[in-house]
Scaffold this motif. Sequence first.
Motif, mmCIF file in Angstrom:
data_model
loop_
_atom_site.group_PDB
_atom_site.id
_atom_site.type_symbol
_atom_site.label_atom_id
_atom_site.label_comp_id
_atom_site.label_asym_id
_atom_site.label_seq_id
_atom_site.Cartn_x
_atom_site.Cartn_y
_atom_site.Cartn_z
ATOM 1 N N HIS A 164 46.916 46.259 36.292
ATOM 2 C CA HIS A 164 45.761 47.059 35.841
ATOM 3 C C HIS A 164 46.049 48.541 35.966
ATOM 4 O O HIS A 164 45.453 49.247 36.755
ATOM 5 C CB HIS A 164 44.511 46.662 36.629
ATOM 6 N N ILE B 256 42.796 42.087 43.390
ATOM 7 C CA ILE B 256 43.222 42.793 42.179
ATOM 8 C C ILE B 256 44.707 43.126 42.283
ATOM 9 O O ILE B 256 45.160 43.665 43.300
ATOM 10 C CB ILE B 256 42.398 44.095 41.987
ATOM 11 N N LYS C 15 45.119 43.438 46.772
ATOM 12 C CA LYS C 15 45.196 42.002 46.495
ATOM 13 C C LYS C 15 44.386 41.237 47.524
ATOM 14 O O LYS C 15 43.614 40.341 47.202
ATOM 15 C CB LYS C 15 46.655 41.535 46.538
ATOM 16 N N GLU D 110 37.765 44.784 35.907
ATOM 17 C CA GLU D 110 37.900 44.073 37.190
ATOM 18 C C GLU D 110 36.805 44.511 38.160
ATOM 19 O O GLU D 110 36.225 43.698 38.872
ATOM 20 C CB GLU D 110 39.277 44.356 37.816
ATOM 21 N N LEU E 120 41.039 48.151 34.666
ATOM 22 C CA LEU E 120 40.639 48.243 36.074
ATOM 23 C C LEU E 120 39.100 48.253 36.181
ATOM 24 O O LEU E 120 38.514 47.635 37.069
ATOM 25 C CB LEU E 120 41.235 49.508 36.718
#
Lengths: 330, 187
Positions: A160, A155, A150, A169, A166
């Motif tokens: 995800h 993320i 994070k 992202e 994922l």
Amino acid sequence: MREAALYRSKLYAEVRSFFNQRDYVEVDTPSLSLDLIPEPTIENFGTRFDNEFIGSTDLYLIPSPEVYMKKLIAMGFGSVYQLSHCFRNSEQIGKIHNPEFSMLEYYTMGADEQDSIGITEELFAHIAPRNGVDHLRPPFAHLTVEEAMKRYANIDLDQHQSQRTLALEARKLGLQVPEEKESWEETFNRIFLTFVEPNLPQDKPLVLDRYPAQIDCLAKRDGNYRKRWEMYIGGVEVANCYDEERNPEVVRSYYRKEYAKLVQKRTETGSVIPDADPDFADIFKNFPQCSGVAIGMDRLLMLLMGKTDLRGVILFPLSGMLGSGKNCNI
Amino acid sequence: MIKAGQIDKGTALLIKGQPFVCIDREFVNPGKGSAFVRLKLKSPSTGQTLSETMKSQDNAEDIQVSDRDSQYLYNDGENFHFMLTDTFEQIEVPMATFPDYEFLMKDGETYRCTFWEEQILDIQIPPKVIFFVAEAEEAVKGDTVQGATKYITTETGLKVRVPIFIKQGEKIRVNTETKEYLERVNN
């Protein structure tokens, strides 16, 4: 070189005094093994025992003493520790890698991976000299992989859990993720190695806790994560810790799955395929709650000595013996 | 195409249409994870560096390069000026791309250069080069401390730490990577 040898001897004496005072049993298990724990990402060294009467048997150099230490724990040895040489093939040879390296592995009965943080802090307080190595002194900094992802990549891993989202992202962050299918772990590591690992705080030893469950290993699962941590010092991976899996069925299924992956991958690359003991899971029918920690001793020694290169810490590093060949990263 | 795991120092790659040369590579095996490679790449046109992390099995676009002899003419403070010895064509390279090279290259000397199309990606300086000692401090009389050293300046402006017995006008051999003195060269 002499200084490094003396330093190592002193460090090992301190490690032994620490564990002996706490009633751990020091053990000495084989480096040559008939079988290994299947770990597709760790390449192995294979060799052979030959005898004209008995015949020949394939043997493998251990990448860690885990198989044997767990067998001793199942026999009721209690808390155990070992200083051993371990062997990993195909990794880079250079500043922080040597294919043969020294490992301290200790298992504490009744403990989980959180208890192991405290034990490791006590160990570090015991071995760190009074002056000069403040960055090695406890208390350790602590961060979960979820928090780190994070903080440094923005993320939310819980959101995800599929490779597809994922990868989206990762592409948003500018990474090139190929369209061909890859595992969640591979996409995760693209992000982790680019945005997270280089930015981890380096002023104290850092416990990076709760690795994603998708990175399969013999640490207990807890939701989307595993009860496993790694320790980084100055950006270098130094230790790995599990709350050890005790369910024989989980171990059996891990063996089956990971061995199949290992065989498939190494058949393609032509690298050594070690045997795996199909009955290893049986030792977990009566296995105590425990947590195991493995520490790379050459790297720890390097950090204690204030060096940034294993050459000068390991007495005869392979890179030195090979000369400055192409595979050496200087 | 080349596998990322096969990229080595000096490998030239095309990234988003721009040429880059690998200046450092490190294999990383994250805990219990697949094998990755971390690349440090440099753009020969701007000197800009770039870090890329790739899976060892990922494909990268490598480019075909060729070596050509080029005579180093001079620098104007911003660019090195070379002349190709086969076509006499003149070529410029930003000095920022090759820091310190101004102190290692001699005017008029021919160097092997790595080319991609009409662009110089690398200038190959020999690992050991003989330099002329243009300026040297006098050794202090009576200074007999073993291993005593002093600095000299070569004809190219390179400052090198040398043993105290080296005098102005002499020649010395220097390791061009570490910029360390190797030995005195007799005429």
